[in-house]
Design a protein around this motif. Structure first.
Motif, PDB file in Angstrom:
ATOM      1  N   ILE A 295       2.276  25.348   9.787  1.00  0.00           N
ATOM      2  CA  ILE A 295       1.287  24.358   9.222  1.00  0.00           C
ATOM      3  C   ILE A 295       1.786  23.337   8.190  1.00  0.00           C
ATOM      4  O   ILE A 295       1.804  22.150   8.166  1.00  0.00           O
ATOM      5  N   GLY A 296       2.134  24.234   7.033  1.00  0.00           N
ATOM      6  CA  GLY A 296       2.772  23.571   6.103  1.00  0.00           C
ATOM      7  C   GLY A 296       4.176  22.885   6.394  1.00  0.00           C
ATOM      8  O   GLY A 296       4.301  21.835   5.738  1.00  0.00           O
ATOM      9  N   ASN A 297       4.959  23.320   7.457  1.00  0.00           N
ATOM     10  CA  ASN A 297       6.338  22.842   7.702  1.00  0.00           C
ATOM     11  C   ASN A 297       5.800  21.484   8.339  1.00  0.00           C
ATOM     12  O   ASN A 297       6.698  20.402   7.968  1.00  0.00           O
ATOM     13  N   ALA A 298       4.654  21.391   9.196  1.00  0.00           N
ATOM     14  CA  ALA A 298       4.584  20.155   9.792  1.00  0.00           C
ATOM     15  C   ALA A 298       4.081  19.150   8.950  1.00  0.00           C
ATOM     16  O   ALA A 298       4.288  17.946   8.954  1.00  0.00           O
TER      17      ALA A 298
ATOM     18  N   TYR B 175      -3.194   4.541   1.763  1.00  0.00           N
ATOM     19  CA  TYR B 175      -2.327   5.054   3.009  1.00  0.00           C
ATOM     20  C   TYR B 175      -1.424   6.240   2.327  1.00  0.00           C
ATOM     21  O   TYR B 175      -1.606   7.581   2.670  1.00  0.00           O
ATOM     22  N   PHE B 176      -0.729   6.028   1.138  1.00  0.00           N
ATOM     23  CA  PHE B 176       0.263   7.208   0.663  1.00  0.00           C
ATOM     24  C   PHE B 176      -0.731   7.882  -0.076  1.00  0.00           C
ATOM     25  O   PHE B 176      -0.346   9.261  -0.045  1.00  0.00           O
ATOM     26  N   THR B 177      -1.817   7.650  -0.763  1.00  0.00           N
ATOM     27  CA  THR B 177      -2.471   8.636  -1.330  1.00  0.00           C
ATOM     28  C   THR B 177      -3.097   9.841  -0.547  1.00  0.00           C
ATOM     29  O   THR B 177      -3.119  10.710  -0.927  1.00  0.00           O
ATOM     30  N   ILE B 178      -3.618   9.216   0.670  1.00  0.00           N
ATOM     31  CA  ILE B 178      -4.374  10.208   1.650  1.00  0.00           C
ATOM     32  C   ILE B 178      -3.114  10.938   2.205  1.00  0.00           C
ATOM     33  O   ILE B 178      -3.430  12.228   2.033  1.00  0.00           O
ATOM     34  N   ILE B 179      -2.034  10.545   2.332  1.00  0.00           N
ATOM     35  CA  ILE B 179      -0.894  11.339   2.889  1.00  0.00           C
ATOM     36  C   ILE B 179      -0.459  12.348   1.789  1.00  0.00           C
ATOM     37  O   ILE B 179      -0.209  13.600   2.102  1.00  0.00           O
ATOM     38  N   GLY B 180      -0.461  12.014   0.848  1.00  0.00           N
ATOM     39  CA  GLY B 180      -0.085  13.025  -0.560  1.00  0.00           C
ATOM     40  C   GLY B 180      -1.086  13.959  -0.531  1.00  0.00           C
ATOM     41  O   GLY B 180      -1.010  15.109  -0.887  1.00  0.00           O
TER      42      GLY B 180
ATOM     43  N   LEU C 260      -3.312  19.538  -1.291  1.00  0.00           N
ATOM     44  CA  LEU C 260      -4.403  20.390  -0.701  1.00  0.00           C
ATOM     45  C   LEU C 260      -3.867  21.590  -0.027  1.00  0.00           C
ATOM     46  O   LEU C 260      -4.341  22.732  -0.099  1.00  0.00           O
ATOM     47  N   ALA C 261      -2.893  21.467   1.069  1.00  0.00           N
ATOM     48  CA  ALA C 261      -2.350  22.494   1.732  1.00  0.00           C
ATOM     49  C   ALA C 261      -1.549  23.436   0.854  1.00  0.00           C
ATOM     50  O   ALA C 261      -1.667  24.613   1.020  1.00  0.00           O
TER      51      ALA C 261
ATOM     52  N   ILE D 120      -2.261  24.140  -2.392  1.00  0.00           N
ATOM     53  CA  ILE D 120      -3.194  24.845  -3.057  1.00  0.00           C
ATOM     54  C   ILE D 120      -3.778  25.741  -2.314  1.00  0.00           C
ATOM     55  O   ILE D 120      -3.887  27.082  -2.896  1.00  0.00           O
ATOM     56  N   ALA D 121      -4.099  25.414  -0.905  1.00  0.00           N
ATOM     57  CA  ALA D 121      -4.854  26.743  -0.286  1.00  0.00           C
ATOM     58  C   ALA D 121      -3.797  27.901   0.065  1.00  0.00           C
ATOM     59  O   ALA D 121      -4.261  28.974   0.032  1.00  0.00           O
ATOM     60  N   MET D 122      -2.464  27.406   0.146  1.00  0.00           N
ATOM     61  CA  MET D 122      -1.430  28.633   0.246  1.00  0.00           C
ATOM     62  C   MET D 122      -1.437  29.363  -1.177  1.00  0.00           C
ATOM     63  O   MET D 122      -1.317  30.728  -1.193  1.00  0.00           O
ATOM     64  N   LEU D 123      -1.473  28.655  -2.297  1.00  0.00           N
ATOM     65  CA  LEU D 123      -1.456  29.647  -3.402  1.00  0.00           C
ATOM     66  C   LEU D 123      -2.414  30.316  -3.725  1.00  0.00           C
ATOM     67  O   LEU D 123      -2.455  31.490  -4.128  1.00  0.00           O
ATOM     68  N   LEU D 124      -3.896  29.891  -3.396  1.00  0.00           N
ATOM     69  CA  LEU D 124      -5.063  30.792  -3.333  1.00  0.00           C
ATOM     70  C   LEU D 124      -4.742  31.995  -2.451  1.00  0.00           C
ATOM     71  O   LEU D 124      -5.504  32.944  -2.713  1.00  0.00           O
ATOM     72  N   ASN D 125      -4.122  31.953  -1.316  1.00  0.00           N
ATOM     73  CA  ASN D 125      -4.261  33.021  -0.249  1.00  0.00           C
ATOM     74  C   ASN D 125      -2.716  33.740  -0.277  1.00  0.00           C
ATOM     75  O   ASN D 125      -2.415  34.242   0.815  1.00  0.00           O
ATOM     76  N   HIS D 126      -1.908  33.258  -1.228  1.00  0.00           N
ATOM     77  CA  HIS D 126      -0.509  33.861  -1.219  1.00  0.00           C
ATOM     78  C   HIS D 126      -0.415  35.435  -1.306  1.00  0.00           C
ATOM     79  O   HIS D 126       0.301  35.893  -0.369  1.00  0.00           O
ATOM     80  N   ARG D 127      -1.307  36.243  -1.958  1.00  0.00           N
ATOM     81  CA  ARG D 127      -0.975  37.574  -1.722  1.00  0.00           C
ATOM     82  C   ARG D 127      -1.607  38.187  -0.444  1.00  0.00           C
ATOM     83  O   ARG D 127      -0.882  39.010   0.213  1.00  0.00           O
ATOM     84  N   ARG D 128      -2.603  37.458   0.217  1.00  0.00           N
ATOM     85  CA  ARG D 128      -2.745  37.978   1.662  1.00  0.00           C
ATOM     86  C   ARG D 128      -1.869  37.583   2.524  1.00  0.00           C
ATOM     87  O   ARG D 128      -1.422  38.534   3.529  1.00  0.00           O
ATOM     88  N   LEU D 129      -1.135  36.496   2.567  1.00  0.00           N
ATOM     89  CA  LEU D 129       0.094  36.103   3.316  1.00  0.00           C
ATOM     90  C   LEU D 129       0.966  36.892   3.284  1.00  0.00           C
ATOM     91  O   LEU D 129       1.980  37.331   4.157  1.00  0.00           O
ATOM     92  N   SER D 130       1.340  37.130   2.032  1.00  0.00           N
ATOM     93  CA  SER D 130       2.394  38.164   1.678  1.00  0.00           C
ATOM     94  C   SER D 130       2.339  39.564   2.529  1.00  0.00           C
ATOM     95  O   SER D 130       3.172  40.148   2.834  1.00  0.00           O
TER      96      SER D 130
END
Length: 476
Positions: free
Chosen positions: A282-285, A449-454, A459-460, A462-472
């Protein structure tokens, strides 16, 4: 010694592949957008940006063919060889001095087929070359990231040649670089690689091979007929094609992951790792969606709204496609050195990836500033674009090598090459999303347009940082 020579040939091919990808893409959008009297095809700017994004998306999507062939039919070396040759021919078609939509279609078709055959064979072959040596594997992928971005300096060459001598000369240079860098691998692969990559890891029985060929030909024929019908009835426009390919590209990696996860060839130990890897997909996309803006909309922005007379030199807009390559070499070298020094004490992959996604999101947010501060008629400093690339490439130096290395590490044995292709397919989904989001682009609303894309990117992250232990825990 043989292993070193083999990897050197792959590194050279990586340079040429990067040169072909970035060097051609950098001038392709300008070639499509330039008026006919200036040697271009005269398309409108949105259609040109969408067509480049579609080309990128289809190239990644077609990689399914080469990777499947590598795992089930021919090994990695044969598809890599023939795919490279077809890409060279496809690029050289654009070197014909009389541009037309017919030649463009032929070139794009050959390049997509060539990219499809290559798939992720180069990365899979690297993984096989250093199988069982994790430290060398990580180092090898960091090196490939750097060499690929050395090739990404090609827009400086192709752009200057196109500006000076015309677009055909620029395209010829891109094809010639790929051909020259491929020679060592093509000529010496048997001696340097031995049996590595010569056989499929999970071959199909002969009967299923014949059935596969027949089904493939039938599906190809149906697709060609549908495209011709759509063009004849004027229903199939670039905008509609971008939407269709966008939906397909978004669904394809999802379907592929489900198929690999549910396959009887995937063990109970391998399944949780495949599931955890979906966060990286998802992050790569998202990262590719953001990058798609730089090769499409921002490439046109560079031509129309950026000061090109800078430091006493008249720059071509394509030179801005070289800036990411320079940053990638610097940051890639820095990260490789840093992870090597930290060794076992380096941060987990999920933490690196999350930080990288945040940086990817900050790039478009930064680019929204000049779009908000300056009127469209005023040419702005090139430092704005350079700042954008600094942020996203710093993010890429964390996400790209980490994601590719993880794809090779967690891949089920029966899907060694195809798992790396799934990672590439997520890039295809991002390229298609870039084409779809270009439909929402409206002159005068660029900042929003660029603000929304950024915001989607950070946000993606931050979501990964909050769940990084579970993903590891899931991917170990």
């Amino acid at each position: 010694m043989q292993t070193r020579r083999a990897f050197t040939s792959l590194s050279l091919l990586s340079v040429g592949s990067g040169a072909a990808l970035y060097g051609v893409s950098a001038i392709l959008v300008l070639y499509l957008y330039a008026p006919v009297h200036a040697g271009g095809l005269g398309l409108d700017r949105i259609s040109a940006a969408q067509l480049v994004a579609l080309f990128s998306a289809l190239s990644f999507t077609a990689g399914v063919l080469g990777s499947y062939a590598a795992d089930r039919l021919a090994g990695t070396r044969v598809p890599l060889t023939w795919g490279t040759c077809l890409r060279v021919v496809g690029i050289m078609v654009l070197a014909w001095p009389y541009p037309s939509l017919g030649l463009l279609s032929l070139s794009i078709a050959l390049q997509i087929i060539g990219s499809g055959l290559m798939g992720q064979c180069l990365n899979a072959l690297t993984g096989a070359l250093y199988a069982g040596v994790p430290g060398r594997l990580a180092s090898a992928f960091s090196t490939l990231y750097i060499t690929n971005n050395i090739g990404a300096a090609a827009p400086l060459i192709t752009g200057m040649l196109a500006l000076r001598f015309g677009y055909p000369v620029g395209f010829f240079a891109g094809g010639a670089i790929l051909l020259l860098t491929a020679f060592p691998f093509i000529l010496m692969q048997k001696r340097w690689f031995g049996a590595i990559g010569s056989l499929p890891v999970s071959p199909l029985p002969r009967q299923r091979r014949h059935r596969l060929v027949g089904n493939s030909l039938a599906i190809t024929g149906v697709i060609i007929l549908l495209v011709l019908f759509g063009m004849a009835t004027h229903w199939l426009s670039i905008a509609r094609a971008s939407t269709l390919i966008g939906c397909l590209s978004a669904l394809l990696p999802v379907g592929y992951v489900v198929a690999i996860y549910g396959s009887p060839q995937t063990t109970s130990h391998e399944r949780p790792r495949v599931l955890g890897f979906t966060a990286y997909l998802i992050g790569n996309a998202i990262t590719m969606m953001i990058y798609g803006q730089s090769t499409g909309i921002l490439a046109i922005y560079a031509a129309d709204s950026v000061r090109l007379n800078w430091l006493g030199i008249r720059w071509t807009p394509a030179v801005f496609q070289t800036v990411p390559a320079v940053f990638a070499i610097l940051f890639g070298t820095l990260m490789a050195f840093l992870w090597s020094r930290l060794g076992q004490h380096q941060p987990p992959a999920s933490l690196k990836y999350g930080v990288g996604l945040v940086l990817w999101g900050l790039g478009p947010a930064f680019m929204a500033l000049p779009l908000r501060l300056y009127p469209a008629t005023q040419r702005v400093s090139p430092l704005w674009l350079i700042g954008f690339y600094l942020l996203i490439v710093l993010g890429e130096s964390l996400t790209s090598p980490v994601g590719t290395a993880m794809a090779t590490r967690i891949a089920p044995h029966a899907f060694a090459t195809q798992m790396i292709t799934v990672f590439a397919l997520s890039q295809s989904a991002g390229s298609a999303l870039a084409a779809v989001t270009a439909n929402w682009y409206r002159p005068g609303h660029e900042a929003a347009y660029f603000t929304i894309i950024g915001a989607i990117g950070w946000l993606a992250g931050i979501a990964m940082l909050l769940n990084h232990r579970r993903l590891s825990a899931m991917t170990e």
